[in-house]
Write a protein that holds these residues in place. Sequence first.
Motif, short mmCIF file in Angstrom:
data_model
loop_
_atom_site.label_atom_id
_atom_site.label_comp_id
_atom_site.label_asym_id
_atom_site.label_seq_id
_atom_site.Cartn_x
_atom_site.Cartn_y
_atom_site.Cartn_z
N GLN A 53 0.82 -1.20 0.00
CA GLN A 53 0.00 0.00 0.00
C GLN A 53 0.86 1.26 0.00
OE1 GLN A 53 -2.65 -0.42 3.43
NE2 GLN A 53 -4.33 -0.93 2.04
N ALA A 74 4.60 -0.98 4.05
CA ALA A 74 3.92 -0.05 3.15
C ALA A 74 4.92 0.97 2.60
CB ALA A 74 2.79 0.66 3.87
N ASP A 114 -3.49 4.86 -0.98
CA ASP A 114 -4.50 3.94 -0.44
C ASP A 114 -5.09 4.47 0.86
OD1 ASP A 114 -4.25 1.45 -2.25
OD2 ASP A 114 -2.17 1.92 -1.71
N GLY A 143 -10.46 4.30 -0.60
CA GLY A 143 -9.38 4.52 0.36
C GLY A 143 -9.85 5.17 1.64
#
Length: 231
Positions: A53, A74, A114, A143
Amino acid sequence: MTRAHLDKQPQDVAAMFDDVAAKYDRTNDVLSLGQARLWRRAVADAVGAVAGQRILDLGAGTGTSSLPFLEAGADVVPCDFSIGMLTEGKNRHPELPLTAGDATRLPFADESFDAVTISFALRNVQEHEAAMREMLRVTKPGGKLVICEFSTPTWTPLRTVYTEYLMRALPPVATRVSSNPEAYVYLAESIREWPDQPELAAELQRAGWTKVAWRNLTGGIVALHRGFKAP
């Protein structure tokens, strides 16, 4: 030393945070009686970042708040408009892609992230509803937004004690531990003037966020607000 006022002129707010950058994280730990670390963990859990993400951490300051997202695998982008904070953060965390940016005019393309999160910084934005719309713009459909901000204690006795702490105890404590005690006078004033939980939720809805909800931390001294961008 620079201090901001409740009109929140961007140049004054940025200069104030430049002044306190070196001791900011340590001062927050002291003034929050150690709660700041628990609040950061609650934010990370609420965002629920996973590998792959892309997360925007607004008002990231020195980047401390971004580390849990990095540890989750992430791709995190810490963003702040205080160059002093970013410089201090780069010295501490050279692995982070710290980025200068204004929350009301974000330097990112539409639907880039995201999830977007902002902790204890939305209150310092002069046009915070414009910032909410900007965060919506850069979030992908479906999101998430997570806001962690000081709020209004829900239990009246706690609210009374907390207000007394803000206006009477916080400035003297800040004088001992901060490089710019005047900044923490502004902090106390800005917390007292900030919208309560339902008011902030209504602003998020007006900005276009859906499924808006909040969860109180530490009796409502802090609240986590959540919203989603419609798919």
